[in-house]
Design a protein around this motif. Structure first.
Motif, short mmCIF file in Angstrom:
data_model
loop_
_atom_site.label_atom_id
_atom_site.label_comp_id
_atom_site.label_asym_id
_atom_site.label_seq_id
_atom_site.Cartn_x
_atom_site.Cartn_y
_atom_site.Cartn_z
N TYR A 175 0.84 -1.20 0.00
CA TYR A 175 0.00 0.00 0.00
C TYR A 175 0.88 1.25 0.00
N LEU A 194 2.37 4.59 0.99
CA LEU A 194 2.33 5.38 2.23
C LEU A 194 2.68 6.84 2.01
N SER A 228 0.76 9.22 4.25
CA SER A 228 -0.55 8.61 4.39
C SER A 228 -0.55 7.57 5.50
N THR A 229 -1.60 7.58 6.32
CA THR A 229 -1.76 6.59 7.39
C THR A 229 -3.06 5.84 7.15
N PRO A 230 -2.98 4.57 6.70
CA PRO A 230 -4.20 3.82 6.43
C PRO A 230 -4.84 3.29 7.70
N SER A 231 -6.07 2.83 7.57
CA SER A 231 -6.78 2.21 8.69
C SER A 231 -6.00 1.00 9.21
N LYS A 264 -7.85 -0.50 3.72
CA LYS A 264 -6.65 0.34 3.56
C LYS A 264 -6.98 1.72 3.00
N ASP A 314 -9.36 3.59 3.77
CA ASP A 314 -9.78 4.51 4.83
C ASP A 314 -8.49 5.08 5.41
N TYR A 315 -8.15 6.28 5.05
CA TYR A 315 -6.84 6.81 5.42
C TYR A 315 -6.91 8.29 5.76
N THR A 316 -5.85 8.75 6.40
CA THR A 316 -5.61 10.18 6.56
C THR A 316 -4.25 10.47 5.95
N ALA A 317 -4.12 11.63 5.33
CA ALA A 317 -2.85 12.02 4.72
C ALA A 317 -2.55 13.46 5.08
N LYS A 328 -8.82 13.27 4.52
CA LYS A 328 -9.38 12.11 5.22
C LYS A 328 -10.38 11.44 4.31
#
Length: 240
Positions: free
Chosen positions: A156, A158, A173-176, A182, A184-187, A200
């Motif tokens: 994935y 990042l 990026s930080t995935p679930s 995966k 579902d992430y925040t960046a 988000k």
């Protein structure tokens, strides 16, 4: 002979065991081509035997702002890839031809490939790509810029770090934590270590752990006050 009660318990036990095996198997990893292309061309990576797909980005008014469509071979190579940015009235349609992607209309060679179907060079822009031992693009080099890419253990993406002259742009990026979600992430984006913005995303998924629809919130911190924009993403995916 097994009595009815014992037979029922046996069936339940087998069901639990099989369910445990499915969970232990886990989701399919992202291929080097899918992960690398999504990184470079800015779309969500997909898992599994994808035959063709489309990803459509809509603004909060329901207007289409971007669309990506692609077809893939059974081996996971992109046979075609179309990118349309309706906001900026730009786009490109690429078709695989031997070890190049050519323009679908002019047949002009656009991207040179390495191996079977991985990115190697964008001659017109003077950009070359390097891969790691697993075939993932980890570095892009140009005359005045360098981009480094990161991936997790499942392939994935990042994020990436771009250095160009005096500017250093990073996207992390930080995935679930749920491996089946995966996307579902925040960046978070920073420019020269100063906050630039954040994103988000949350999605609904199909049986292949791929997103079929997503909601996306983007916050631009480069202006004062910050500006929030909301989008939705609609995906269609066909499998082999």
């Amino acid at each position: 002979m097994v009595n009815p009660l014992k037979k029922q318990l046996l069936v339940i036990s087998l069901a639990v065991l099989l369910a445990g095996c499915d969970d232990a198997k886990g989701p399919v990893s992202f291929t080097p081509e899918m992960a690398s292309f999504s990184n470079e061309f800015d779309f969500d990576p997909l898992r599994g035997p994808v035959k063709d797909f489309s990803q459509t980005l809509l603004n909060d008014k329901g207007e289409v702002t971007k669309r990506v469509t692609g077809t893939l071979s059974k081996e996971g190579c992109f046979d075609t890839l179309e990118l349309h940015d309706l906001e900026n009235n730009s786009g490109v349609s690429l078709v695989l031809n031997a070890n190049y992607y050519v323009d679908a209309d002019s047949q002009e060679k656009r991207l040179r490939l390495q191996g079977k179907c991985q990115l190697a060079e964008f001659p017109a822009a003077g950009v070359t790509w390097d891969t790691d031992d697993n075939g993932f693009v980890v570095l892009a080099r140009g005359k005045d810029m360098e981009v480094k890419y990161r991936y997790d253990e499942e392939g994935y993406p990042l994020g990436k770090s771009t250095t160009s002259k005096e500017e250093h742009l990073t996207v992390a990026s930080t995935p679930s934590k749920d491996k089946r979600k995966k996307l579902d992430y925040t960046a978070v984006s920073t420019l020269n270590d100063k906050p630039l913005g954040n994103v988000k995303q949350s999605c609904d998924y199909d049986s292949h752990d791929n997103p079929i629809s997503c909601s996306l919130v983007m916050i631009d911190n480069s202006v004062t006050p910050s500006v929030e924009r909301k989008f939705s993403i609609k995906n269609t995916i066909d499998y082999y």
